[in-house]
Design a protein around this motif. Structure first.
Motif, PDB file in Angstrom:
ATOM      1  N   TRP A  17      47.291  31.524  32.893  1.00 57.60           N
ATOM      2  CA  TRP A  17      48.718  31.661  32.610  1.00 57.60           C
ATOM      3  C   TRP A  17      49.158  30.708  31.497  1.00 57.60           C
ATOM      4  CZ3 TRP A  17      46.920  30.376  37.614  1.00 57.60           C
ATOM      5  CH2 TRP A  17      46.910  29.008  37.912  1.00 57.60           C
ATOM      6  N   GLN A  18      48.244  29.826  31.075  1.00 56.57           N
ATOM      7  CA  GLN A  18      48.625  28.856  30.042  1.00 56.57           C
ATOM      8  C   GLN A  18      48.370  29.387  28.639  1.00 56.57           C
ATOM      9  OE1 GLN A  18      46.275  25.623  31.807  1.00 56.57           O
ATOM     10  NE2 GLN A  18      48.173  24.519  32.177  1.00 56.57           N
ATOM     11  N   ARG A  19      47.500  30.375  28.556  1.00 51.24           N
ATOM     12  CA  ARG A  19      47.247  31.017  27.268  1.00 51.24           C
ATOM     13  C   ARG A  19      46.592  32.358  27.538  1.00 51.24           C
ATOM     14  NH1 ARG A  19      43.129  31.656  29.211  1.00 51.24           N
ATOM     15  NH2 ARG A  19      41.195  30.485  29.268  1.00 51.24           N
ATOM     16  N   ASP A  20      46.636  33.256  26.559  1.00 50.33           N
ATOM     17  CA  ASP A  20      46.038  34.574  26.729  1.00 50.33           C
ATOM     18  C   ASP A  20      44.566  34.485  26.340  1.00 50.33           C
ATOM     19  OD1 ASP A  20      45.523  37.242  26.986  1.00 50.33           O
ATOM     20  OD2 ASP A  20      46.538  37.827  25.139  1.00 50.33           O
ATOM     21  N   GLY A  21      43.689  34.406  27.345  1.00 48.89           N
ATOM     22  CA  GLY A  21      42.255  34.227  27.072  1.00 48.89           C
ATOM     23  C   GLY A  21      41.440  35.467  27.426  1.00 48.89           C
ATOM     24  N   VAL A  22      40.108  35.349  27.337  1.00 46.20           N
ATOM     25  CA  VAL A  22      39.241  36.514  27.557  1.00 46.20           C
ATOM     26  C   VAL A  22      39.336  37.061  28.975  1.00 46.20           C
ATOM     27  CG1 VAL A  22      37.543  35.873  25.806  1.00 46.20           C
ATOM     28  CG2 VAL A  22      37.227  35.085  28.156  1.00 46.20           C
ATOM     29  N   ASP A  23      39.800  36.217  29.908  1.00 44.45           N
ATOM     30  CA  ASP A  23      39.862  36.694  31.287  1.00 44.45           C
ATOM     31  C   ASP A  23      41.282  36.636  31.857  1.00 44.45           C
ATOM     32  OD1 ASP A  23      40.053  33.973  31.413  1.00 44.45           O
ATOM     33  OD2 ASP A  23      38.327  33.662  32.723  1.00 44.45           O
ATOM     34  N   SER A  24      42.291  36.527  30.979  1.00 42.97           N
ATOM     35  CA  SER A  24      43.677  36.454  31.456  1.00 42.97           C
ATOM     36  C   SER A  24      44.196  37.785  31.985  1.00 42.97           C
ATOM     37  CB  SER A  24      44.605  35.982  30.335  1.00 42.97           C
ATOM     38  OG  SER A  24      44.326  34.637  30.003  1.00 42.97           O
ATOM     39  N   GLY A  25      43.665  38.876  31.471  1.00 43.56           N
ATOM     40  CA  GLY A  25      44.179  40.201  31.827  1.00 43.56           C
ATOM     41  C   GLY A  25      44.136  40.470  33.318  1.00 43.56           C
ATOM     42  N   LEU A  26      43.058  40.043  33.951  1.00 40.80           N
ATOM     43  CA  LEU A  26      42.905  40.269  35.394  1.00 40.80           C
ATOM     44  C   LEU A  26      44.026  39.557  36.152  1.00 40.80           C
ATOM     45  CD1 LEU A  26      40.992  41.406  37.675  1.00 40.80           C
ATOM     46  CD2 LEU A  26      40.108  39.069  37.820  1.00 40.80           C
ATOM     47  N   PHE A  27      44.294  38.321  35.748  1.00 40.53           N
ATOM     48  CA  PHE A  27      45.381  37.560  36.368  1.00 40.53           C
ATOM     49  C   PHE A  27      46.724  38.263  36.134  1.00 40.53           C
ATOM     50  CE2 PHE A  27      48.900  34.631  35.676  1.00 40.53           C
ATOM     51  CZ  PHE A  27      48.998  34.037  36.926  1.00 40.53           C
ATOM     52  N   LEU A  28      46.972  38.658  34.871  1.00 45.10           N
ATOM     53  CA  LEU A  28      48.265  39.245  34.506  1.00 45.10           C
ATOM     54  C   LEU A  28      48.521  40.561  35.229  1.00 45.10           C
ATOM     55  CD1 LEU A  28      48.101  38.423  30.719  1.00 45.10           C
ATOM     56  CD2 LEU A  28      49.840  37.572  32.311  1.00 45.10           C
ATOM     57  N   GLN A  29      47.465  41.325  35.454  1.00 42.95           N
ATOM     58  CA  GLN A  29      47.596  42.615  36.131  1.00 42.95           C
ATOM     59  C   GLN A  29      48.232  42.445  37.516  1.00 42.95           C
ATOM     60  OE1 GLN A  29      43.893  44.876  36.238  1.00 42.95           O
ATOM     61  NE2 GLN A  29      44.276  45.390  38.362  1.00 42.95           N
ATOM     62  N   TYR A  30      47.844  41.386  38.227  1.00 42.60           N
ATOM     63  CA  TYR A  30      48.420  41.131  39.548  1.00 42.60           C
ATOM     64  C   TYR A  30      49.726  40.342  39.443  1.00 42.60           C
ATOM     65  CZ  TYR A  30      44.130  42.947  41.616  1.00 42.60           C
ATOM     66  OH  TYR A  30      43.083  43.759  41.984  1.00 42.60           O
ATOM     67  N   ALA A  31      49.810  39.436  38.467  1.00 42.86           N
ATOM     68  CA  ALA A  31      51.034  38.648  38.284  1.00 42.86           C
ATOM     69  C   ALA A  31      52.218  39.576  38.020  1.00 42.86           C
ATOM     70  CB  ALA A  31      50.862  37.666  37.130  1.00 42.86           C
ATOM     71  N   TYR A  32      51.953  40.664  37.284  1.00 38.95           N
ATOM     72  CA  TYR A  32      53.003  41.628  36.934  1.00 38.95           C
ATOM     73  C   TYR A  32      53.626  42.259  38.180  1.00 38.95           C
ATOM     74  CZ  TYR A  32      55.232  45.590  34.534  1.00 38.95           C
ATOM     75  OH  TYR A  32      56.138  46.495  34.047  1.00 38.95           O
ATOM     76  N   LYS A  33      52.825  42.373  39.235  1.00 35.55           N
ATOM     77  CA  LYS A  33      53.308  42.979  40.482  1.00 35.55           C
ATOM     78  C   LYS A  33      53.957  41.950  41.413  1.00 35.55           C
ATOM     79  CE  LYS A  33      49.475  46.316  40.538  1.00 35.55           C
ATOM     80  NZ  LYS A  33      48.175  46.594  41.160  1.00 35.55           N
ATOM     81  N   SER A  34      53.913  40.678  41.013  1.00 34.44           N
ATOM     82  CA  SER A  34      54.462  39.614  41.860  1.00 34.44           C
ATOM     83  C   SER A  34      55.940  39.392  41.540  1.00 34.44           C
ATOM     84  CB  SER A  34      53.677  38.323  41.617  1.00 34.44           C
ATOM     85  OG  SER A  34      54.466  37.192  41.907  1.00 34.44           O
ATOM     86  N   PRO A  35      56.736  39.030  42.543  1.00 34.39           N
ATOM     87  CA  PRO A  35      58.151  38.725  42.276  1.00 34.39           C
ATOM     88  C   PRO A  35      58.332  37.470  41.411  1.00 34.39           C
ATOM     89  CG  PRO A  35      57.594  38.214  44.567  1.00 34.39           C
ATOM     90  CD  PRO A  35      56.411  38.923  43.984  1.00 34.39           C
ATOM     91  N   PHE A  36      57.244  36.751  41.155  1.00 38.31           N
ATOM     92  CA  PHE A  36      57.318  35.526  40.351  1.00 38.31           C
ATOM     93  C   PHE A  36      56.898  35.742  38.892  1.00 38.31           C
ATOM     94  CE2 PHE A  36      57.111  34.025  44.694  1.00 38.31           C
ATOM     95  CZ  PHE A  36      57.972  32.941  44.708  1.00 38.31           C
ATOM     96  N   PHE A  37      56.703  37.000  38.490  1.00 36.37           N
ATOM     97  CA  PHE A  37      56.204  37.280  37.132  1.00 36.37           C
ATOM     98  C   PHE A  37      57.074  36.622  36.058  1.00 36.37           C
ATOM     99  CE2 PHE A  37      55.685  40.260  33.413  1.00 36.37           C
ATOM    100  CZ  PHE A  37      54.397  39.877  33.082  1.00 36.37           C
TER     101      PHE A  37
END
Length: 311
Positions: free
Chosen positions: A268-288
């Motif tokens: 979440w601190q930068r868009d890296g090679v493995d950030s997409g997986l995190f973002l995919q679930y973060a997007y569905k969280s009420p804390f996005f």
């Protein structure tokens, strides 16, 4: 949930970090088994009412999910050795066997990981009379096998941590604890005793847990598939394909069951090679939005790049 099997999962975090813990909860929710009752427990010093309510509302529609906050304000912090970026909550898991007296097992999860499959497989894992089930730490294993790292000399593991087999050092971010056996062997007391013997553990409570568990019967090590700590190139296209397969009920390619972001720089601190997986679930969280704001990320750019609204 009369005949539903109860599966307790515990996190430790502070109020500021809770938004990332919620992404892990969101990932568990997204891959749930409807026949299991997931009991989420948060050990903390403080979580704001607003943040608690966000998580409670998120879980409300899911009858097989519950969340409980345990605020442990009155703990004597003087016996804890902390690195600059660690908080006292790091050591909360020393209290697990006492706090959760009515459970025989509990799954502890760090807050910097993603659960990408149904996690209830842990309910049936056989401890084989060991204190815990976990995965080795590839990072430490390599240092032990190479044996020439001045920061991590072999003597640190054998003489300071007193481990019989240092190459079996485990990562403490994903651990199924055998609470019943821990109580029988008074492991909680042994953990606090070890804090006095090992005044400056290099890797905090992970070192203490490895030291005490390895000298008291050890742990059962399972595949790193369950705690993948390597950086994998997870491209936006690969994510989309996996997600579509999941939706269509086609067996998705699993490179990992749990993906663990162990580095100091988090997805979440930068868009890296493995950030997409995190973002995919973060997007569905009420804390996005909170996550986007706290890290000054470009929301529209990320949604577009990872097609988050498609997933």
């Amino acid at each position: 949930h009369n005949n539903m099997r109860v599966f307790p999962i515990v996190f430790t975090c502070d109020d500021k970090y809770f938004k990332y813990t919620d992404v892990v909860i969101t990932s568990i929710l997204s891959n749930q088994n409807r026949d299991v009752h997931y009991e989420i427990h948060i050990l903390t010093e403080f979580i704001s009412e607003e943040n608690k309510q966000k998580a409670i509302s998120q879980l409300k529609p899911h009858k097989n999910f519950s969340i409980t906050f345990h605020e442990l304000g009155n703990i004597d912090k003087s016996s804890f050795y902390l690195n600059s970026y660690m908080s006292v909550s790091t050591y909360y898991r020393f209290y697990l066997s006492e706090i959760f007296m009515n459970y025989d097992r509990i799954l502890y999860l760090d807050s910097d990981l993603i659960v990408n499959a149904d996690i209830s497989a842990y309910i049936d894992m056989d401890f084989e009379d060991k204190l815990a089930i976990c995965s080795s730490s590839p990072y430490i294993k390599n240092k032990v096998l190479q044996g020439d790292d001045p920061d991590y000399p072999i003597s640190y593991f054998t003489e300071v941590l007193k481990m019989p087999n240092p190459e079996e050092y485990f990562n403490a971010g994903v651990v199924l604890y055998n609470l019943k056996k821990m109580r029988e062997m008074d492991i909680q007391q042994k953990l606090f005793d070890a804090l006095k013997e090992i005044p400056e553990p290099k890797l905090q409570d992970q070192d203490i847990l490895n030291s005490v568990f390895s000298r008291n019967g050890g742990v059962k090590l399972i595949s790193n598939f369950y705690n993948n700590t390597a950086t994998i190139r997870i491209t936006p296209n690969r994510l989309l394909l996996e997600s579509l397969k999941k939706k269509l009920g086609i067996k998705a390619n699993h490179w990992f069951y749990i993906y663990h972001y162990v580095g100091k720089v988090k997805p979440w601190q930068r868009d890296g090679v493995d950030s997409g997986l995190f973002l995919q679930y973060a997007y569905k969280s009420p804390f996005f939005d909170d996550i986007i704001e706290a890290n000054q990320l470009d929301k529209q750019e990320l949604i577009k790049k990872y097609r988050l609204n498609w997933l």
